[in-house]
Design a protein around this motif. Structure first.
Motif, mmCIF file in Angstrom:
data_model
loop_
_atom_site.group_PDB
_atom_site.id
_atom_site.type_symbol
_atom_site.label_atom_id
_atom_site.label_comp_id
_atom_site.label_asym_id
_atom_site.label_seq_id
_atom_site.Cartn_x
_atom_site.Cartn_y
_atom_site.Cartn_z
ATOM 1 N N GLN A 46 0.834 -1.200 0.000
ATOM 2 C CA GLN A 46 0.000 0.000 0.000
ATOM 3 C C GLN A 46 0.875 1.259 0.000
ATOM 4 O O GLN A 46 0.536 2.248 -0.645
ATOM 5 C CB GLN A 46 -0.939 0.009 1.209
ATOM 6 N N VAL A 47 1.993 1.209 0.717
ATOM 7 C CA VAL A 47 2.921 2.348 0.723
ATOM 8 C C VAL A 47 3.476 2.540 -0.690
ATOM 9 O O VAL A 47 3.538 3.667 -1.201
ATOM 10 C CB VAL A 47 4.072 2.139 1.736
ATOM 11 N N ALA A 48 3.855 1.437 -1.346
ATOM 12 C CA ALA A 48 4.407 1.512 -2.700
ATOM 13 C C ALA A 48 3.377 2.061 -3.686
ATOM 14 O O ALA A 48 3.691 2.923 -4.514
ATOM 15 C CB ALA A 48 4.899 0.137 -3.147
ATOM 16 N N VAL A 49 2.144 1.595 -3.602
ATOM 17 C CA VAL A 49 1.087 2.065 -4.507
ATOM 18 C C VAL A 49 0.786 3.539 -4.251
ATOM 19 O O VAL A 49 0.624 4.317 -5.198
ATOM 20 C CB VAL A 49 -0.189 1.202 -4.361
ATOM 21 N N LEU A 50 0.725 3.945 -2.986
ATOM 22 C CA LEU A 50 0.480 5.352 -2.669
ATOM 23 C C LEU A 50 1.577 6.233 -3.259
ATOM 24 O O LEU A 50 1.293 7.271 -3.863
ATOM 25 C CB LEU A 50 0.379 5.567 -1.158
ATOM 26 N N ALA A 51 2.830 5.820 -3.127
ATOM 27 C CA ALA A 51 3.943 6.592 -3.687
ATOM 28 C C ALA A 51 3.824 6.687 -5.210
ATOM 29 O O ALA A 51 4.007 7.771 -5.779
ATOM 30 C CB ALA A 51 5.277 5.966 -3.295
ATOM 31 N N ASP A 52 3.490 5.575 -5.868
ATOM 32 C CA ASP A 52 3.347 5.579 -7.326
ATOM 33 C C ASP A 52 2.218 6.500 -7.780
ATOM 34 O O ASP A 52 2.397 7.324 -8.679
ATOM 35 C CB ASP A 52 3.078 4.165 -7.854
ATOM 36 N N ARG A 53 1.054 6.356 -7.159
ATOM 37 C CA ARG A 53 -0.115 7.165 -7.554
ATOM 38 C C ARG A 53 0.108 8.647 -7.248
ATOM 39 O O ARG A 53 -0.298 9.505 -8.025
ATOM 40 C CB ARG A 53 -1.380 6.679 -6.859
ATOM 41 N N LEU A 54 0.745 8.915 -6.131
ATOM 42 C CA LEU A 54 1.021 10.296 -5.755
ATOM 43 C C LEU A 54 1.993 10.930 -6.761
ATOM 44 O O LEU A 54 1.791 12.069 -7.185
ATOM 45 C CB LEU A 54 1.584 10.334 -4.336
ATOM 46 N N GLU A 55 3.002 10.179 -7.157
ATOM 47 C CA GLU A 55 3.939 10.703 -8.151
ATOM 48 C C GLU A 55 3.238 10.950 -9.487
ATOM 49 O O GLU A 55 3.481 11.960 -10.154
ATOM 50 C CB GLU A 55 5.122 9.752 -8.341
ATOM 51 N N GLN A 56 2.342 10.043 -9.895
ATOM 52 C CA GLN A 56 1.586 10.234 -11.127
ATOM 53 C C GLN A 56 0.737 11.508 -11.053
ATOM 54 O O GLN A 56 0.689 12.285 -12.010
ATOM 55 C CB GLN A 56 0.673 9.038 -11.393
ATOM 56 N N LEU A 57 0.069 11.706 -9.916
ATOM 57 C CA LEU A 57 -0.756 12.898 -9.735
ATOM 58 C C LEU A 57 0.100 14.158 -9.798
ATOM 59 O O LEU A 57 -0.258 15.128 -10.472
ATOM 60 C CB LEU A 57 -1.517 12.832 -8.404
ATOM 61 N N LEU A 58 1.239 14.154 -9.130
ATOM 62 C CA LEU A 58 2.129 15.320 -9.151
ATOM 63 C C LEU A 58 2.634 15.599 -10.565
ATOM 64 O O LEU A 58 2.678 16.754 -10.999
ATOM 65 C CB LEU A 58 3.305 15.103 -8.191
ATOM 66 N N ASP A 59 2.979 14.548 -11.311
ATOM 67 C CA ASP A 59 3.436 14.718 -12.686
ATOM 68 C C ASP A 59 2.322 15.276 -13.572
ATOM 69 O O ASP A 59 2.569 16.118 -14.442
ATOM 70 C CB ASP A 59 3.974 13.407 -13.260
ATOM 71 N N ASP A 60 1.082 14.825 -13.343
ATOM 72 C CA ASP A 60 -0.068 15.360 -14.089
ATOM 73 C C ASP A 60 -0.269 16.843 -13.793
ATOM 74 O O ASP A 60 -0.572 17.629 -14.698
ATOM 75 C CB ASP A 60 -1.347 14.597 -13.750
ATOM 76 N N ILE A 61 -0.108 17.225 -12.538
ATOM 77 C CA ILE A 61 -0.262 18.630 -12.152
ATOM 78 C C ILE A 61 0.797 19.479 -12.840
ATOM 79 O O ILE A 61 0.504 20.555 -13.366
ATOM 80 C CB ILE A 61 -0.190 18.774 -10.616
ATOM 81 N N VAL A 62 2.038 18.986 -12.861
ATOM 82 C CA VAL A 62 3.126 19.709 -13.522
ATOM 83 C C VAL A 62 2.803 19.865 -15.009
ATOM 84 O O VAL A 62 2.966 20.944 -15.586
ATOM 85 C CB VAL A 62 4.479 18.982 -13.329
#
Length: 187
Positions: A46-62
């Motif tokens: 769950q920690v790994a998935v949260l990190a992956d999804r959070l990074e995807q969201l941040l990249d989308d925002i950028v």
């Protein structure tokens, strides 16, 4: 059931951390704001998935805004003590609050049905499972991702044949099917 919603708006600290040794670790999300500390346990995956999804969201925002979102200060400190687990995480939600410019992360306690989890996740309702909701600056979220990745990678190394974690006391590899090089079947 009455819901206990632990809300942290730009907390002093939001991290993933562990207690224990590799192979026997318990993973936690912990939010700290002044004297207030909330810790919830979850699985390594769950920690790994949260990190992956959070990074995807941040990249989308950028990509959408064209603004750089580098990581803030790195947090390598241990979890705040004492660690009193509020609940075990069953579901997580992630959102972008464009008006406030903040990432919203919610970790939710188990519920009886998936429909109940969907209806209450990231919603302000009085009835439902307990939850930890954190609103973070994107730079803090980027730092969270970096720490979470280091935490997940710090576990036991994988077996080169089957990919399962290697134990310090030995490893029964499914790919070897019980056969070990150098042993004779003629004994």
């Amino acid at each position: 059931m009455m819901r206990q919603l632990h809300v942290f708006d730009r907390p002093n600290r939001f991290v993933a951390g562990t207690v224990g040794t590799p192979g026997d670790r318990t993973f936690y999300l912990q939010a700290v704001d002044g004297p207030r500390v909330v810790s919830v346990s979850l699985e390594k995956s769950q920690v790994a998935v949260l990190a992956d999804r959070l990074e995807q969201l941040l990249d989308d925002i950028v990509e959408r805004t064209g603004t750089a979102l580098p990581a803030g200060e790195s947090d390598n400190d241990a979890l705040a003590q004492p660690i009193d687990e509020e609940f075990r995480v069953a579901a997580m939600g992630l959102a972008w609050d464009g008006d406030a410019g903040l990432i919203v992360i919610e970790a939710q306690a188990p519920v009886e049905t998936a429909e109940e989890a969907e209806e209450t996740l990231l919603e302000d309702v009085e009835e439902g499972p307990d939850a930890l909701r954190v609103r973070l600056d994107p730079r803090v979220a980027r730092s969270f991702v970096e720490r979470a990745r280091r935490l997940v990678a710090a576990g036991r190394p994988p077996c080169p044949l089957c990919g399962m974690p290697l134990d310090p006391n030995g490893h029964v590899c499914a790919r070897l099917n019980g056969y070990h090089r150098g042993t004779s079947l003629d004994s």
